[in-house]
Design a protein around this motif. Structure first.
Motif, PDB file in Angstrom:
ATOM      1  N   ASP A   1      55.224 -27.608 -24.149  1.00  0.00           N
ATOM      2  CA  ASP A   1      54.155 -27.963 -25.099  1.00  0.00           C
ATOM      3  C   ASP A   1      53.709 -26.690 -25.801  1.00  0.00           C
ATOM      4  N   TYR A   2      54.166 -26.520 -27.023  1.00  0.00           N
ATOM      5  CA  TYR A   2      53.874 -25.294 -27.766  1.00  0.00           C
ATOM      6  C   TYR A   2      52.607 -25.442 -28.591  1.00  0.00           C
ATOM      7  N   LEU A   3      51.666 -24.538 -28.362  1.00  0.00           N
ATOM      8  CA  LEU A   3      50.426 -24.475 -29.141  1.00  0.00           C
ATOM      9  C   LEU A   3      50.315 -23.077 -29.728  1.00  0.00           C
ATOM     10  N   PRO A   4      50.479 -22.939 -31.018  1.00  0.00           N
ATOM     11  CA  PRO A   4      50.400 -21.592 -31.616  1.00  0.00           C
ATOM     12  C   PRO A   4      49.022 -20.986 -31.398  1.00  0.00           C
ATOM     13  N   PRO A   5      48.973 -19.688 -31.122  1.00  0.00           N
ATOM     14  CA  PRO A   5      47.667 -19.047 -30.897  1.00  0.00           C
ATOM     15  C   PRO A   5      46.804 -19.084 -32.152  1.00  0.00           C
ATOM     16  N   LYS A   6      45.545 -19.416 -31.971  1.00  0.00           N
ATOM     17  CA  LYS A   6      44.617 -19.434 -33.096  1.00  0.00           C
ATOM     18  C   LYS A   6      43.208 -19.159 -32.591  1.00  0.00           C
ATOM     19  N   ARG A   7      42.371 -18.712 -33.488  1.00  0.00           N
ATOM     20  CA  ARG A   7      41.007 -18.355 -33.126  1.00  0.00           C
ATOM     21  C   ARG A   7      40.227 -19.613 -32.748  1.00  0.00           C
TER      22      ARG A   7
END
Length: 215
Positions: free
Chosen positions: A93-99
């Protein structure tokens, strides 16, 4: 997949999680599971195997086959005998890093709390109306006290307090505190829901190349 006890063979135990959330585009075996081997050098090499490189920088779930990992381990050492103790198909489950958006998170939390409160209140009032709880309380009060109630009585107060206490005990959760170490009913349902999602993703991935799909 296990091998015999031939001379020079090295036993490698592999356990991959059913689903793993990652925020890196390069995913290594140590990120999604565990490897155990009596040879520490081989174990470290196996843990550092790159199982996938994610090209798309967007939220997505990838269904992978553990056989690909086993092949890569055997490419490292031809004497490696791999014993798979975990999943056959697994999900990244890929979740791109974000603020983090704290304001938006608070808005969603408050919205869910309002909807849950109003929905629960409506359900309780509907049940009370269908079961004629107020009429029942009036009859019980008149039966015990010998006169009709003139307004709010101890029965309504006890019912309201008991309802709140019963909900807290049943859900085993109040704010940050839990009454015991057992998982709450909500946690159980969430895990069941997550398992159903994983099972559906894996089954749908297996049907991807088939012409007939019951869905």
């Amino acid at each position: 997949m296990s091998g015999g006890n031939s001379s020079g063979s090295k036993q490698v135990y592999l356990k991959v999680n059913q689903i793993t959330e990652v925020q890196k585009q390069d995913v290594f075996l140590k990120d999604i599971g565990k490897v155990s081997c009596q040879d520490p050098v081989l174990q470290n090499k196996c843990s550092c195997i790159k199982v996938k490189t994610i090209r798309e920088n967007q939220e997505k779930r990838y269904v992978e086959d553990v056989m690909d990992i086993i092949e890569k381990i055997q490419q490292l050492d031809s004497n490696a005998q791999v014993d798979n103790l975990g999943e056959i198909d697994y999900i990244i489950d890929y979740l791109p890093p974000k603020r983090p958006k704290l304001a938006w998170q608070w808005i969603k939390t408050i919205f869910v709390c309002i909807i849950s409160f109003c929905g629960a209140a409506f359900a309780i009032m509907t049940f009370n109306n269908d079961a004629s709880v107020m009429s029942l309380f009036q009859e019980l009060y008149q039966l015990v006290m010998g006169k009709e109630p003139s307004g709010f009585t101890i029965l309504e107060a006890s019912y309201s307090i008991g309802l709140a206490v019963g909900i807290i005990i049943f859900f085993n959760h109040f704010a940050k505190w839990k009454l015991n170490t057992d998982p709450t009913p909500i946690e159980v349902q969430m895990r069941t829901y997550e398992e159903d999602i994983c099972k559906t993703l894996i089954e749908n991935n297996g049907r991807k190349e088939k012409e007939v799909d019951v869905t």
